[in-house]
Design a protein around this motif. Sequence first.
Motif, short mmCIF file in Angstrom:
data_model
loop_
_atom_site.label_atom_id
_atom_site.label_comp_id
_atom_site.label_asym_id
_atom_site.label_seq_id
_atom_site.Cartn_x
_atom_site.Cartn_y
_atom_site.Cartn_z
N ALA A 110 0.78 -1.43 0.01
CA ALA A 110 -0.14 0.02 -0.03
C ALA A 110 0.69 1.29 0.08
O ALA A 110 0.54 2.37 -0.51
N TYR A 111 1.90 1.14 0.63
CA TYR A 111 2.75 2.46 0.66
C TYR A 111 3.47 2.75 -0.57
O TYR A 111 3.30 3.93 -1.03
N SER A 112 3.92 1.70 -1.47
CA SER A 112 4.39 2.00 -2.79
C SER A 112 3.12 2.46 -3.62
O SER A 112 3.19 3.30 -4.63
N GLY A 113 2.00 1.74 -3.49
CA GLY A 113 0.75 2.32 -4.29
C GLY A 113 0.62 3.80 -3.96
O GLY A 113 0.00 4.30 -4.83
N PHE A 114 0.74 4.22 -2.79
CA PHE A 114 0.34 5.66 -2.45
C PHE A 114 1.42 6.58 -2.94
O PHE A 114 0.90 7.56 -3.95
N ILE A 115 2.49 5.95 -3.05
CA ILE A 115 3.60 6.94 -3.86
C ILE A 115 3.24 6.89 -5.32
O ILE A 115 3.39 8.04 -5.76
N THR A 116 2.89 5.87 -5.95
CA THR A 116 2.62 5.79 -7.24
C THR A 116 1.43 6.45 -7.67
O THR A 116 1.51 7.28 -8.72
N THR A 117 0.27 6.19 -7.08
CA THR A 117 -1.08 6.70 -7.63
C THR A 117 -1.39 7.95 -6.91
O THR A 117 -2.35 8.59 -7.24
N GLU A 121 11.81 6.08 -2.58
CA GLU A 121 11.04 6.07 -1.49
C GLU A 121 10.03 4.71 -1.37
O GLU A 121 9.88 4.06 -0.40
N ALA A 122 9.50 4.54 -2.68
CA ALA A 122 8.65 3.47 -2.99
C ALA A 122 9.44 2.14 -2.80
O ALA A 122 8.82 1.26 -2.25
N ILE A 123 10.69 2.18 -3.38
CA ILE A 123 11.41 0.94 -2.98
C ILE A 123 12.04 0.68 -1.88
O ILE A 123 11.73 -0.57 -1.38
N ARG A 124 12.29 1.66 -1.09
CA ARG A 124 13.00 1.58 0.12
C ARG A 124 11.97 1.01 1.27
O ARG A 124 12.23 0.20 2.08
N TRP A 125 10.70 1.83 1.44
CA TRP A 125 9.53 1.57 2.18
C TRP A 125 8.44 0.75 1.63
O TRP A 125 7.68 0.11 2.77
N LYS A 137 6.77 -2.16 -1.42
CA LYS A 137 6.66 -3.32 -2.04
C LYS A 137 6.38 -3.13 -3.39
O LYS A 137 5.13 -3.26 -3.57
N LEU A 138 7.26 -2.60 -4.22
CA LEU A 138 7.11 -2.38 -5.72
C LEU A 138 6.80 -3.39 -6.43
O LEU A 138 7.56 -4.42 -6.53
N ARG A 139 5.46 -3.38 -7.28
CA ARG A 139 5.14 -4.49 -8.12
C ARG A 139 5.23 -3.93 -9.75
O ARG A 139 5.63 -2.78 -9.76
N PRO A 140 5.37 -4.80 -10.52
CA PRO A 140 5.46 -4.43 -12.17
C PRO A 140 4.24 -3.52 -12.29
O PRO A 140 4.66 -2.24 -13.14
N ILE A 141 2.94 -3.62 -11.78
CA ILE A 141 2.19 -2.55 -12.28
C ILE A 141 2.26 -1.31 -11.59
O ILE A 141 2.05 -0.19 -12.26
N ASP A 142 2.92 -1.25 -10.30
CA ASP A 142 3.36 0.00 -9.86
C ASP A 142 4.55 0.83 -10.60
O ASP A 142 4.51 2.07 -10.73
N ILE A 143 5.35 -0.09 -11.30
CA ILE A 143 6.42 0.59 -11.98
C ILE A 143 5.85 1.20 -13.17
O ILE A 143 6.15 2.32 -13.73
N PHE A 144 4.75 0.38 -13.90
CA PHE A 144 4.26 1.07 -15.15
C PHE A 144 3.39 2.37 -14.86
O PHE A 144 3.61 3.20 -15.39
N LEU A 145 2.68 2.19 -13.66
CA LEU A 145 1.79 3.41 -13.29
C LEU A 145 2.77 4.60 -13.10
O LEU A 145 2.69 5.80 -13.49
N TYR A 146 3.93 4.26 -12.45
CA TYR A 146 4.88 5.46 -11.94
C TYR A 146 5.50 6.09 -13.25
O TYR A 146 5.21 7.27 -13.32
N LEU A 147 5.73 5.32 -14.24
CA LEU A 147 6.44 5.74 -15.40
C LEU A 147 5.29 6.57 -16.26
O LEU A 147 5.45 7.64 -16.93
#
Length: 332
Positions: free
Chosen positions: A265-272, A293-297, A299-309
């Motif tokens: 959820a932490y990574s998701g919040f950063i991403t979206t 921040e998303a990587i360190r704290w 759990k970054l998933r492939p969909i998170d990386i796609f959304l981030y970019l």
Amino acid sequence: MNIKYFQAEKPTTKKLAMVNENNQTIVSVVIPTRNRPQIVARGIITALTQTLQSIEVIVIIDGPDQETVNVLSQIADSRLRVIELPKNVGPSGARNTGVREAKGTWIAFLDDDDEWLPQKLECQLEVANNSHYDFPVVASRFISQTQKGEFICPRRLPNLSEHLSEYLFARNSFFKGEGCIQTSTIFVKKELMQKMPLEEKFYRHEDWEWLLRVSAIEGVGVEFVPEPMAIWHSEMAIKRLSNINDWQYSLDWIRSTRNLVTPKAYSGFITTIITPSASLVGDWKAFFPLLWEAIRWGKLRPIDIFLYLTMWLFPQQFRQQIRSIFAKKFKT
């Protein structure tokens, strides 16, 4: 997290009469407002015209605002109570004031620029009364009214074993509106609000923080009326706190509540949540720090990386156009 879904029965005149027979206040509607007299009057009318009549509507005017006082004084309904605070205390402070003043067993929050459908309170009260939880928090779907049209949100309800933070922040699809609990759909016992009031230091995301905090308490369960029961006016032209672009504030907020969310959820919040705000103002210096921040704290998933970019590389208008095309099947 305990979650239950309830298919609301069609309300009947008999049930409504039973609720009203002692003429007691069952539900206290709490509406914070400031400097939007005509808009808040619209929302108040949708509360006062609910099929459930045993209610009171408490409007907390958050600081001196004579124009709003004058407009609301023209609404002739004894169930309406208007409280004008001597100074601005923010949305959480205003809501907490309304809870303290409430006479009802149940609290229903309504943002001043939103509306309710007529059977909203009756359906949620039925869910609450039939709940096996000591403190059910009852939400519902809602109609998101945007410049592109009207859409039913959230697109899905939580899975039974899904952590609330992951439902709210960790997307499993490419488009927003997948998981959401909107403030104007929250229906909860006054007793729970007194035990766990809203955190007044937050001027944004305070509803999320409260939901995450109470969902961890024994006896609390989140339940849903799956039909839309409210109208959320999410047009960007409306001045509201949720439209303020302050990605640094959101980053500070998620850091302060990291103990309440899962790494996913932490990574998701950063991403979206944070990234779209940073990219909207072209703050490219945040690109690598937010990713770290998303990587360190998290759990970054492939969909998170796609959304981030995607958030960084494609303009918001373009993303909205694509989303509107794919969201047509959810249109009302």
